[in-house]
Design an enzyme around this catalytic site. Structure first.
Site, mmCIF file in Angstrom:
data_model
loop_
_atom_site.group_PDB
_atom_site.id
_atom_site.type_symbol
_atom_site.label_atom_id
_atom_site.label_comp_id
_atom_site.label_asym_id
_atom_site.label_seq_id
_atom_site.Cartn_x
_atom_site.Cartn_y
_atom_site.Cartn_z
ATOM 1 N N PHE A 150 0.871 -1.180 0.000
ATOM 2 C CA PHE A 150 0.000 0.000 0.000
ATOM 3 C C PHE A 150 0.907 1.227 0.000
ATOM 4 O O PHE A 150 1.519 1.555 1.014
ATOM 5 C CB PHE A 150 -0.896 -0.030 1.247
ATOM 6 C CG PHE A 150 -2.053 0.918 1.211
ATOM 7 C CD1 PHE A 150 -3.279 0.515 0.705
ATOM 8 C CD2 PHE A 150 -1.923 2.213 1.690
ATOM 9 C CE1 PHE A 150 -4.358 1.390 0.683
ATOM 10 C CE2 PHE A 150 -2.992 3.091 1.670
ATOM 11 C CZ PHE A 150 -4.221 2.681 1.167
ATOM 12 N N ARG A 195 4.804 -14.026 42.256
ATOM 13 C CA ARG A 195 6.014 -13.373 42.767
ATOM 14 C C ARG A 195 5.713 -12.807 44.154
ATOM 15 O O ARG A 195 4.856 -11.937 44.304
ATOM 16 C CB ARG A 195 6.423 -12.252 41.819
ATOM 17 C CG ARG A 195 7.555 -11.362 42.305
ATOM 18 C CD ARG A 195 8.902 -12.031 42.194
ATOM 19 N NE ARG A 195 9.985 -11.060 42.346
ATOM 20 C CZ ARG A 195 11.266 -11.374 42.311
ATOM 21 N NH1 ARG A 195 11.635 -12.640 42.132
ATOM 22 N NH2 ARG A 195 12.188 -10.445 42.438
ATOM 23 N N GLU A 245 -0.804 3.845 9.309
ATOM 24 C CA GLU A 245 -2.246 3.896 8.998
ATOM 25 C C GLU A 245 -2.884 5.162 9.569
ATOM 26 O O GLU A 245 -4.063 5.180 9.933
ATOM 27 C CB GLU A 245 -2.983 2.655 9.517
ATOM 28 C CG GLU A 245 -2.470 1.341 8.978
ATOM 29 C CD GLU A 245 -2.747 1.154 7.508
ATOM 30 O OE1 GLU A 245 -3.547 1.918 6.964
ATOM 31 O OE2 GLU A 245 -2.147 0.258 6.898
#
Length: 686
Positions: free
Chosen positions: A155, A332, A449
């Site tokens: 594109f 943890r 985009e």
């Protein structure tokens, strides 16, 4: 009740302490977040298939850039060979087919983002452009891309000197009536197309946007052209093209981003995508639009599909990082007595740091799943020639929604990835934790985009047009109903914060507060704009004066509001057993987000005194406490399989230290003396 036995059970282990306290079935929640059992089955089918394929085995050491590109292309080829998109899916209609394609892309993105980007650009974005911008004469390209997989496309819009301002692109396509061809040309290096994914090494065709010039010398603005780039049998570049790879990037290393210059390169007249405009064989320009700007807008509207895809992929990325961080924090232990250490998940500060991001992952997922259905339904009807009420207005509203949601979701995912990395301490910095890889591969989404800040301005312009309609007593132009409340802006702006306890911070309160916030920001932005115009500034200059602290904040608030109203409507239809935890996630996201807007809420007079800030923040902490026993199962519903998640810290068995030891001991050469030891030892010691 649907049979969810295809979803693998989670292994028993240290995480059971929290999983056993959940009030819901995590598999049911996973289905609710996915929205479609067939698509969820497809996703697991893809993950199971690729896990068994040695080509998709994880690398302990990062390959060279060129090797990453080779592996990515091979993986795409293998995925095409598996034909996850069946003939039945292909024939099911545009909406169902597109959702299946999006699901395939999502499943692959969780495993290798480079492959999903290559697929999204080279197959889905290109084929969607052919459907929306092309006509029957381009069907051969569509079938070669989607069904036969003979074409891998790119594109090409951005140029070296221009990206966001598409109107000033300088690549030209001049029509030659003698040969019935367009001549594509690049005047100089600044006009070279660049950052074109798939172009550097692999694509066979490109969708190139160029200024269309007819024989009389008239420039008709940007139009899209299907341009052959390489011989598909040899991948040799055709004569007349200068094509190169842009080199190493800071993420998504498997994508061969390239640049291209055209030297009087000829293509057939029929390669012009001609749904909005065409050129006759004699060279006469014909268009259904009278303004070139509208043609460009129609062409670039195709990017909405790509941006929705980015939002979907972001939902997977944020789901993965919060799953890793939450599972780590549940296993943890730090501080307390030697035999009674406390899991990080029990600390309110750790909850506050992480749980808002978990809520965002849930709300965004539900929002995008719901919004995608609406979007595809409109596109399907439009492409089929069916009547869609107020189609033009609906397209404008969708563009505004996408233009604010893509920035908000991608930025939040980036922020979440960093916070999750920090919440995992030093171990989070390990490559095998996968937090750094997810973050680096996600980061370019805030730019490509459509740059996030520029997109926000487009959304802001639409919102201001709706505000002006309301100010003048006209109904707002909102077919999807996202800003219908502006018709009652006077009543909304007259409301004040009135809560006295956190139990009053309901979903209704949250959505009502957002309506006030958007109305006030619109009024504030509009007044600033008018003031600048009255000072003699041009419209362009006045708009630039409104962006910081006004339009930018406005569009983020609108995006958060969209996520809230779409997800709330969807939650109301979910299984009763899931609604309590989903409403808590909704409320946490809403209050957590409003906490970031307290300045505007006080500045605009909605709040007075200390009650608003105190109650909103107390509400956030209360919800964190209530979700402590639920959150592990929530991320179980969000997370992909262990193979896809690929994190030594986020495995579903919860055996944190055994998994870290295995990772350490499995490193190539872990116990060997450095091969270069002679280079650093004094010569006298050799």
């Amino acid at each position: 009740m649907e049979d969810l036995s295809f979803v693998p059970n989670l292994p028993s282990g240290p995480l059971d302490v929290y999983r056993n306290s959940a009030s819901f079935d995590w598999k049911r929640l996973k289905l609710a977040l996915e929205g479609d059992i067939d698509l969820l089955k497809l996703k697991y089918k893809i993950w199971r298939t690729l896990e068994k394929d040695p080509l998709f085995a994880h690398n302990t050491v990062t390959p060279s850039v060129e090797e990453q590109k080779r592996i990515t292309q091979l993986q795409l080829k293998r995925i095409n060979e598996y034909k996850f998109l069946t003939d039945d899916m292909f024939k099911a209609g545009y909406s169902k087919r597109t959702r299946a394609l999006m699901t395939i892309n999502e499943a692959v993105q969780s495993l290798n983002p480079s492959v999903s980007v290559k697929m999204a650009i080279g197959i889905y974005l290109f084929s969607n452009a052919l459907l929306s911008l092309g006509t029957e004469r381009h069907r051969k390209f569509y079938e070669a891309t989607i069904s036969k997989r003979e074409i891998l496309a790119s594109f090409a819009l951005t140029e070296i000197a221009h990206g966001s301002d598409a109107r000033l692109m300088r690549t030209t396509a001049t029509y030659d009536p003698t040969h019935r061809q367009f001549v594509i040309h690049t005047p100089d290096f600044e006009a070279a197309k660049c950052w074109v994914g798939n172009l550097g090494r692999t694509c066979t065709h490109s969708l190139v946007f160029a200024q269309l010039i007819t024989p009389d010398g008239t420039n008709h603005g940007l139009h899209g052209f299907v341009v052959p780039i390489r011989d598909p049998d040899t991948l040799e570049t055709y004569p007349g093209l200068i094509v190169g790879d842009m080199g190493e990037k800071i993420g998504v290393g498997g994508i061969d981003n390239g640049f291209i210059m055209f030297n009087q390169y000829r293509i057939p007249r029929e390669n012009l995508l001609n749904r909005t405009a065409d050129v006759t064989e004699e060279g006469v320009y014909e268009s259904s639009f009278s303004e070139p700007g509208r043609i460009l807008g129609a062409a670039l509207e195709n990017l909405s599909a790509g941006r929705i895809g980015i939002m979907q992929e972001s939902c997977h990325s944020i789901a993965s990082v919060v799953a890793i961080a939450i599972r780590y924090s549940a296993t943890r232990k730090q501080f307390g007595n030697r035999n009674d250490e406390i899991p990080l998940l029990e600390y309110p500060l750790h909850q506050w740091r992480l749980f808002g991001h978990v809520a965002a992952a849930v709300v965004f997922r539900i929002y995008i799943e719901s919004f995608t259905r609406v979007y595809l339904n409109i596109i399907e009807k439009s492409n089929a020639g069916m009547k869609v009420d107020n189609l033009s207005a609906a397209v404008s509203e969708i563009h505004a929604m996408v233009s604010c949601s893509k920035p908000t979701i991608t930025w939040e995912t980036l922020h979440a990835a960093q916070e999750c990395r920090e919440c995992c301490g030093g171990h989070g910095y390990l490559k095998c934790a996968n937090l750094g890889e997810i973050r680096n591969n996600h980061e370019p989404t805030v730019t490509y985009e459509g740059d996030n800040n520029v997109l926000q301005q487009q959304a802001g312009n639409w919102l201001l047009r709706q505000w002006e309609l309301a100010l003048n007593g006209n109904p707002v132009d909102s077919p999807l109903g996202t800003v219908e409340f502006l018709n009652d802006y006077s009543k909304i702006l007259a409301t004040k914060f009135h809560c006295t306890e956190t139990s009053q911070l309901t979903p209704e309160f949250i959505t009502a507060t957002y309506k006030w916030l958007i109305c006030w920001l619109l009024r504030h932005t509009h007044e600033t704009y008018e003031t600048e115009l009255n000072r003699g500034l041009s419209k362009f200059q006045a708009k630039t004066k409104c962006q910081v602290y006004r339009s930018r904040t406005l569009t983020r608030a609108y995006a958060e509001y969209l996520a809230l109203i779409f997800s709330l409507k969807s939650i109301e239809k979910k299984e009763k057993s899931l609604q309590p935890v989903l409403y808590k996630m909704f409320a946490l996201f809403g209050l957590w987000s409003l906490d970031k807007h307290l300045v505007e809420l006080y500045q605009g007079g909605y709040c007075g005194g200390e009650a608003c800030a105190r109650l909103v923040r107390e509400g956030v902490l209360e919800l964190c406490g209530q979700l402590r026993g639920e959150v592990v199962s929530v991320v179980d519903a969000l997370a992909p399989t262990d193979f896809v998640l690929n994190s030594v810290l986020g495995k579903s068995d919860g055996k944190l230290y055994q998994n870290i030891q295995k990772a350490f001991f499995s490193q190539p050469g872990v116990f060997e003396r450095a091969a270069w030891w002679r280079d650093v030892v004094p010569a006298s010691k050799l």
